[in-house]
Write a protein that holds these residues in place. Structure first.
Motif, mmCIF file in Angstrom:
data_model
loop_
_atom_site.group_PDB
_atom_site.id
_atom_site.type_symbol
_atom_site.label_atom_id
_atom_site.label_comp_id
_atom_site.label_asym_id
_atom_site.label_seq_id
_atom_site.Cartn_x
_atom_site.Cartn_y
_atom_site.Cartn_z
ATOM 1 N N CYS A 34 82.605 103.293 5.278
ATOM 2 C CA CYS A 34 83.078 101.979 5.719
ATOM 3 C C CYS A 34 82.010 100.919 5.476
ATOM 4 C CB CYS A 34 83.488 102.001 7.184
ATOM 5 S SG CYS A 34 82.157 102.262 8.352
ATOM 6 N N THR A 35 82.452 99.682 5.530
ATOM 7 C CA THR A 35 81.566 98.536 5.478
ATOM 8 C C THR A 35 81.531 97.970 6.894
ATOM 9 O OG1 THR A 35 82.268 98.085 3.221
ATOM 10 C CG2 THR A 35 81.127 96.315 4.374
ATOM 11 N N PRO A 36 80.491 98.311 7.664
ATOM 12 C CA PRO A 36 80.476 97.886 9.064
ATOM 13 C C PRO A 36 80.216 96.391 9.193
ATOM 14 C CG PRO A 36 78.437 99.004 8.526
ATOM 15 C CD PRO A 36 79.317 99.089 7.307
ATOM 16 N N SER A 37 80.958 95.782 10.092
ATOM 17 C CA SER A 37 80.744 94.368 10.394
ATOM 18 C C SER A 37 80.931 94.185 11.889
ATOM 19 C CB SER A 37 81.711 93.489 9.610
ATOM 20 O OG SER A 37 83.040 93.786 9.973
ATOM 21 N N GLY A 38 80.471 93.089 12.379
ATOM 22 C CA GLY A 38 80.606 92.827 13.807
ATOM 23 C C GLY A 38 79.678 93.695 14.609
ATOM 24 N N GLY A 39 80.100 93.964 15.820
ATOM 25 C CA GLY A 39 79.222 94.713 16.699
ATOM 26 C C GLY A 39 79.966 95.550 17.704
ATOM 27 N N VAL A 40 79.178 96.180 18.546
ATOM 28 C CA VAL A 40 79.685 96.980 19.648
ATOM 29 C C VAL A 40 79.611 96.097 20.881
ATOM 30 C CG1 VAL A 40 79.317 99.058 21.002
ATOM 31 C CG2 VAL A 40 78.892 99.092 18.536
ATOM 32 N N PHE A 41 80.743 95.912 21.555
ATOM 33 C CA PHE A 41 80.818 95.013 22.697
ATOM 34 C C PHE A 41 81.100 95.781 23.977
ATOM 35 C CE2 PHE A 41 81.575 92.370 19.082
ATOM 36 C CZ PHE A 41 81.008 91.153 19.406
ATOM 37 N N ILE A 42 80.345 95.476 25.003
ATOM 38 C CA ILE A 42 80.587 96.015 26.333
ATOM 39 C C ILE A 42 80.574 94.836 27.295
ATOM 40 C CG2 ILE A 42 79.729 97.520 28.170
ATOM 41 C CD1 ILE A 42 78.518 99.279 25.956
ATOM 42 N N ASP A 43 81.624 94.728 28.104
ATOM 43 C CA ASP A 43 81.776 93.608 29.033
ATOM 44 C C ASP A 43 81.647 92.267 28.331
ATOM 45 O OD1 ASP A 43 82.157 95.361 31.195
ATOM 46 O OD2 ASP A 43 79.993 95.518 31.522
ATOM 47 N N GLY A 44 82.202 92.181 27.125
ATOM 48 C CA GLY A 44 82.216 90.935 26.387
ATOM 49 C C GLY A 44 80.922 90.580 25.689
ATOM 50 N N LYS A 45 79.923 91.430 25.780
ATOM 51 C CA LYS A 45 78.635 91.133 25.161
ATOM 52 C C LYS A 45 78.326 92.152 24.080
ATOM 53 C CE LYS A 45 76.865 89.034 29.290
ATOM 54 N NZ LYS A 45 76.096 89.161 30.483
ATOM 55 N N MET A 46 77.825 91.660 22.943
ATOM 56 C CA MET A 46 77.465 92.563 21.856
ATOM 57 C C MET A 46 76.168 93.284 22.209
ATOM 58 S SD MET A 46 77.340 91.918 17.769
ATOM 59 C CE MET A 46 75.632 91.756 17.309
ATOM 60 N N THR A 47 76.235 94.621 22.213
ATOM 61 C CA THR A 47 75.067 95.419 22.576
ATOM 62 C C THR A 47 74.259 95.840 21.355
ATOM 63 O OG1 THR A 47 76.372 97.455 22.566
ATOM 64 C CG2 THR A 47 76.159 96.279 24.673
ATOM 65 N N GLU A 48 74.913 95.979 20.202
ATOM 66 C CA GLU A 48 74.233 96.292 18.951
ATOM 67 C C GLU A 48 75.204 96.047 17.809
ATOM 68 O OE1 GLU A 48 73.202 100.512 18.392
ATOM 69 O OE2 GLU A 48 74.776 101.010 19.815
#
Length: 143
Positions: free
Chosen positions: A106-120
């Motif tokens: 895959c071509t990763p984009s964006g991020g990992v979000f927890i409680d509306g905040k990007m963690t990585e």
């Protein structure tokens, strides 16, 4: 897009793997598979029967020969931060392995979000989970 025996087999295989590994899956969810061209298939999953990916859990895959391309995936906002995203990835990995693929790419984009905040970043997340860099923009998991 064309339905044939192989697309039906891929659809049933995806349903089986979602049942095994994705706790949110139920039979009202939509799974489809179509032949795009020789040795190339599209597989899609939606938690609703509409084809509108607004705050739903969904993904699109292409299988091209022995490579499974994860084109797009998203987990409902209210379900993030509980390990369900990785469970969805693992269902795709298990499906791809059983479908005869040697890698998921895959071509990763964006991020990992927890409680509306990007963690990585999604790239860092996937690298941390065992994916490796492939080319300049992609990552892959050898199955």
């Amino acid at each position: 897009m064309e339905r044939n025996a192989e697309s039906e087999r891929l659809k049933e295989l995806m349903i089986e793997n979602l049942r095994i590994g994705f706790p949110l899956f139920n039979d009202s969810h939509r799974v489809d598979a179509f032949k795009l061209e020789e040795e190339k298939f599209w597989i899609g999953y939606r938690t609703n029967s509409d084809n509108v990916p607004i705050d739903t859990t969904h993904f699109d895959l292409n299988i091209w020969g022995d490579v499974c391309y994860a084109l797009y995936r998203e987990l409902e906002k209210s379900r993030r931060g509980h390990g369900l995203g990785w469970a969805l990835y693992e269902s795709v990995h298990r499906f791809a392995r059983k479908a005869g693929c040697r890698v998921v790419r895959c071509t990763p984009s964006g991020g990992v979000f927890i409680d509306g905040k990007m963690t990585e970043s999604r790239r860092d997340y996937l690298l941390r989970r065992g994916y490796t860099t492939f080319g300049e923009h992609e990552v892959e998991l050898v199955l």
